[in-house]
Design a protein around this motif. Sequence first.
Motif, PDB file in Angstrom:
ATOM      1  N   GLY A   1      34.686  23.233  47.073  1.00 22.80           N
ATOM      2  CA  GLY A   1      35.390  22.606  45.957  1.00 22.80           C
ATOM      3  C   GLY A   1      34.913  23.168  44.634  1.00 22.80           C
ATOM      4  O   GLY A   1      35.525  22.975  43.590  1.00 22.80           O
ATOM      5  N   GLN A   2      33.794  23.890  44.670  1.00 21.66           N
ATOM      6  CA  GLN A   2      33.218  24.465  43.465  1.00 21.66           C
ATOM      7  C   GLN A   2      34.113  25.584  42.926  1.00 21.66           C
ATOM      8  O   GLN A   2      34.754  26.310  43.667  1.00 21.66           O
ATOM      9  CB  GLN A   2      31.815  25.018  43.758  1.00 21.66           C
ATOM     10  N   ALA A   3      34.141  25.709  41.608  1.00 22.45           N
ATOM     11  CA  ALA A   3      34.899  26.786  40.973  1.00 22.45           C
ATOM     12  C   ALA A   3      34.406  28.135  41.480  1.00 22.45           C
ATOM     13  O   ALA A   3      33.197  28.353  41.635  1.00 22.45           O
ATOM     14  CB  ALA A   3      34.753  26.699  39.453  1.00 22.45           C
ATOM     15  N   GLY A   4      35.355  29.018  41.783  1.00 21.50           N
ATOM     16  CA  GLY A   4      35.005  30.357  42.223  1.00 21.50           C
ATOM     17  C   GLY A   4      34.743  30.492  43.704  1.00 21.50           C
ATOM     18  O   GLY A   4      34.425  31.591  44.178  1.00 21.50           O
ATOM     19  N   ARG A   5      34.881  29.419  44.457  1.00 22.46           N
ATOM     20  CA  ARG A   5      34.661  29.474  45.902  1.00 22.46           C
ATOM     21  C   ARG A   5      35.967  29.295  46.659  1.00 22.46           C
ATOM     22  O   ARG A   5      36.956  28.821  46.095  1.00 22.46           O
ATOM     23  CB  ARG A   5      33.652  28.404  46.329  1.00 22.46           C
ATOM     24  N   PRO A   6      36.011  29.625  47.952  1.00 23.35           N
ATOM     25  CA  PRO A   6      37.261  29.525  48.713  1.00 23.35           C
ATOM     26  C   PRO A   6      37.739  28.085  48.878  1.00 23.35           C
ATOM     27  O   PRO A   6      36.973  27.118  48.719  1.00 23.35           O
ATOM     28  CB  PRO A   6      36.892  30.117  50.079  1.00 23.35           C
ATOM     29  N   MET A   7      39.002  27.959  49.244  1.00 23.33           N
ATOM     30  CA  MET A   7      39.546  26.655  49.601  1.00 23.33           C
ATOM     31  C   MET A   7      38.938  26.224  50.936  1.00 23.33           C
ATOM     32  O   MET A   7      38.731  27.053  51.839  1.00 23.33           O
ATOM     33  CB  MET A   7      41.064  26.726  49.717  1.00 23.33           C
ATOM     34  N   PRO A   8      38.673  24.942  51.113  1.00 20.31           N
ATOM     35  CA  PRO A   8      38.078  24.478  52.374  1.00 20.31           C
ATOM     36  C   PRO A   8      38.869  24.870  53.618  1.00 20.31           C
ATOM     37  O   PRO A   8      38.288  25.284  54.619  1.00 20.31           O
ATOM     38  CB  PRO A   8      38.025  22.955  52.193  1.00 20.31           C
ATOM     39  N   VAL A   9      40.188  24.751  53.563  1.00 18.52           N
ATOM     40  CA  VAL A   9      41.000  25.080  54.738  1.00 18.52           C
ATOM     41  C   VAL A   9      40.772  26.525  55.167  1.00 18.52           C
ATOM     42  O   VAL A   9      40.588  26.823  56.356  1.00 18.52           O
ATOM     43  CB  VAL A   9      42.493  24.818  54.450  1.00 18.52           C
ATOM     44  N   ASP A  10      40.771  27.451  54.206  1.00 15.55           N
ATOM     45  CA  ASP A  10      40.562  28.856  54.547  1.00 15.55           C
ATOM     46  C   ASP A  10      39.185  29.079  55.164  1.00 15.55           C
ATOM     47  O   ASP A  10      39.024  29.870  56.096  1.00 15.55           O
ATOM     48  CB  ASP A  10      40.714  29.727  53.294  1.00 15.55           C
ATOM     49  N   SER A  11      38.183  28.378  54.643  1.00 13.85           N
ATOM     50  CA  SER A  11      36.825  28.522  55.167  1.00 13.85           C
ATOM     51  C   SER A  11      36.715  27.954  56.581  1.00 13.85           C
ATOM     52  O   SER A  11      36.073  28.549  57.455  1.00 13.85           O
ATOM     53  CB  SER A  11      35.836  27.834  54.224  1.00 13.85           C
ATOM     54  N   PHE A  12      37.349  26.810  56.825  1.00 13.11           N
ATOM     55  CA  PHE A  12      37.363  26.253  58.187  1.00 13.11           C
ATOM     56  C   PHE A  12      37.996  27.245  59.163  1.00 13.11           C
ATOM     57  O   PHE A  12      37.516  27.422  60.293  1.00 13.11           O
ATOM     58  CB  PHE A  12      38.134  24.932  58.214  1.00 13.11           C
ATOM     59  N   ILE A  13      39.092  27.888  58.752  1.00  9.79           N
ATOM     60  CA  ILE A  13      39.771  28.837  59.632  1.00  9.79           C
ATOM     61  C   ILE A  13      38.864  30.027  59.943  1.00  9.79           C
ATOM     62  O   ILE A  13      38.740  30.455  61.100  1.00  9.79           O
ATOM     63  CB  ILE A  13      41.100  29.295  59.005  1.00  9.79           C
ATOM     64  N   ARG A  14      38.204  30.581  58.917  1.00  2.13           N
ATOM     65  CA  ARG A  14      37.342  31.747  59.143  1.00  2.13           C
ATOM     66  C   ARG A  14      36.156  31.415  60.025  1.00  2.13           C
ATOM     67  O   ARG A  14      35.864  32.120  61.004  1.00  2.13           O
ATOM     68  CB  ARG A  14      36.859  32.315  57.799  1.00  2.13           C
ATOM     69  N   VAL A  15      35.455  30.355  59.685  1.00  3.59           N
ATOM     70  CA  VAL A  15      34.246  30.018  60.449  1.00  3.59           C
ATOM     71  C   VAL A  15      34.618  29.499  61.838  1.00  3.59           C
ATOM     72  O   VAL A  15      33.975  29.847  62.836  1.00  3.59           O
ATOM     73  CB  VAL A  15      33.386  29.003  59.675  1.00  3.59           C
ATOM     74  N   GLY A  16      35.667  28.680  61.919  1.00  2.00           N
ATOM     75  CA  GLY A  16      36.108  28.199  63.224  1.00  2.00           C
ATOM     76  C   GLY A  16      36.542  29.336  64.123  1.00  2.00           C
ATOM     77  O   GLY A  16      36.212  29.362  65.320  1.00  2.00           O
ATOM     78  N   SER A  17      37.278  30.319  63.572  1.00  5.51           N
ATOM     79  CA  SER A  17      37.712  31.472  64.359  1.00  5.51           C
ATOM     80  C   SER A  17      36.518  32.278  64.849  1.00  5.51           C
ATOM     81  O   SER A  17      36.493  32.741  66.005  1.00  5.51           O
ATOM     82  CB  SER A  17      38.635  32.364  63.528  1.00  5.51           C
ATOM     83  N   ALA A  18      35.520  32.444  63.979  1.00  4.81           N
ATOM     84  CA  ALA A  18      34.317  33.188  64.376  1.00  4.81           C
ATOM     85  C   ALA A  18      33.603  32.482  65.523  1.00  4.81           C
ATOM     86  O   ALA A  18      33.130  33.133  66.469  1.00  4.81           O
ATOM     87  CB  ALA A  18      33.384  33.349  63.179  1.00  4.81           C
ATOM     88  N   LEU A  19      33.518  31.157  65.477  1.00  5.28           N
ATOM     89  CA  LEU A  19      32.866  30.413  66.548  1.00  5.28           C
ATOM     90  C   LEU A  19      33.626  30.572  67.866  1.00  5.28           C
ATOM     91  O   LEU A  19      33.012  30.747  68.941  1.00  5.28           O
ATOM     92  CB  LEU A  19      32.758  28.935  66.178  1.00  5.28           C
ATOM     93  N   LEU A  20      34.955  30.520  67.809  1.00  4.54           N
ATOM     94  CA  LEU A  20      35.734  30.718  69.023  1.00  4.54           C
ATOM     95  C   LEU A  20      35.541  32.129  69.566  1.00  4.54           C
ATOM     96  O   LEU A  20      35.410  32.328  70.781  1.00  4.54           O
ATOM     97  CB  LEU A  20      37.210  30.445  68.754  1.00  4.54           C
ATOM     98  N   ASP A  21      35.523  33.102  68.662  1.00  9.26           N
ATOM     99  CA  ASP A  21      35.300  34.487  69.094  1.00  9.26           C
ATOM    100  C   ASP A  21      33.938  34.657  69.762  1.00  9.26           C
ATOM    101  O   ASP A  21      33.770  35.491  70.662  1.00  9.26           O
ATOM    102  CB  ASP A  21      35.394  35.440  67.900  1.00  9.26           C
ATOM    103  N   LEU A  22      32.952  33.881  69.314  1.00  7.01           N
ATOM    104  CA  LEU A  22      31.610  33.965  69.881  1.00  7.01           C
ATOM    105  C   LEU A  22      31.477  33.205  71.195  1.00  7.01           C
ATOM    106  O   LEU A  22      30.419  33.242  71.831  1.00  7.01           O
ATOM    107  CB  LEU A  22      30.590  33.432  68.871  1.00  7.01           C
TER     108      LEU A  22
END
Length: 297
Positions: free
Chosen positions: A253-274
């Motif tokens: 939520g901090q200025a200059g950081r990604p939107m939470p939804v996009d971050s959930f998708i990236r990290v969640g996808s990485a966990l599934l890939d692992l």
Amino acid sequence: MIRPSAIERALHGLVDLHCHSGPNPLPRRFDHVGAAADGARLGMRALLAKSHHHNTVMDLLAMRDRLAPLSTAVYGGIALNNQVGGINPYAVEMCLRMGGRCVWFPTISSRAHIDHHNSGGGFPKPTIPLSLAQVDVRGPDGALIPEVGRVLDVIAESGALLSAGHMAPGDILEVFAAARDRGIRRLVVSHPNFVIGSDPAQCQEFVRLGAYIEHETSMYDPEVAQARWSPRQLLDWIEQVGPERTVLASDLGQAGRPMPVDSFIRVGSALLDLGLPEKDLGQIVRVNPSYLLGLDD
């Protein structure tokens, strides 16, 4: 690679227990309404709006007409830093009785946080001059101060979530033991490996007291400039503590950081890939945080 449908299935209905939307003295990218509107992209069920400085329930009541049409519910709470009077049972009483769902014990006012900040750990600077004072849960004799018990009584009355904030492990153990004795059953420790300085073995002690261990996508997301660890390390934590006691939140939520939804998708996808099973990802983003917010009571 994991098909997009897999990540969409795993994350649909997720609950973010750690969203730093605004208004706030620290620079924010979006307000609570913006956070809820963006959550609709993943069918986000709910989010918990966190401020280190004030009771977010009052924000949400003021925004309720704007929030009403949105499919993502937004809940608030209060962090017991010096800006609200520290360990203040009166402020907690008002927050929870007006609909609050979480009490964070001291975050930026904890000794552990101040020590981390003074040692060069870094933290965003407020947009206005603010004084910071240490808030302790113990008195000079080393025992928990009476106000801690009074705060816990109000939490027990409402069935709200108790967060360890940024307290040191020894303080967390004592506060959580007192909470368990009062029948509090919703307990969470955020980013145990950041500020708090806890390892998986110590987290098992928190779990034995009934706690869940929360990790933040922002600390494992390669698109976050200050990301600290890789998704592989997050998977190690999940495997050691167990998905049944792990929560994944954004801390965004901090200025200059990604939107939470996009971050959930990236990290969640990485966990599934692992190799994390889809059902386990659903457990840590949907089932566990829904329970902690009392959404199915």
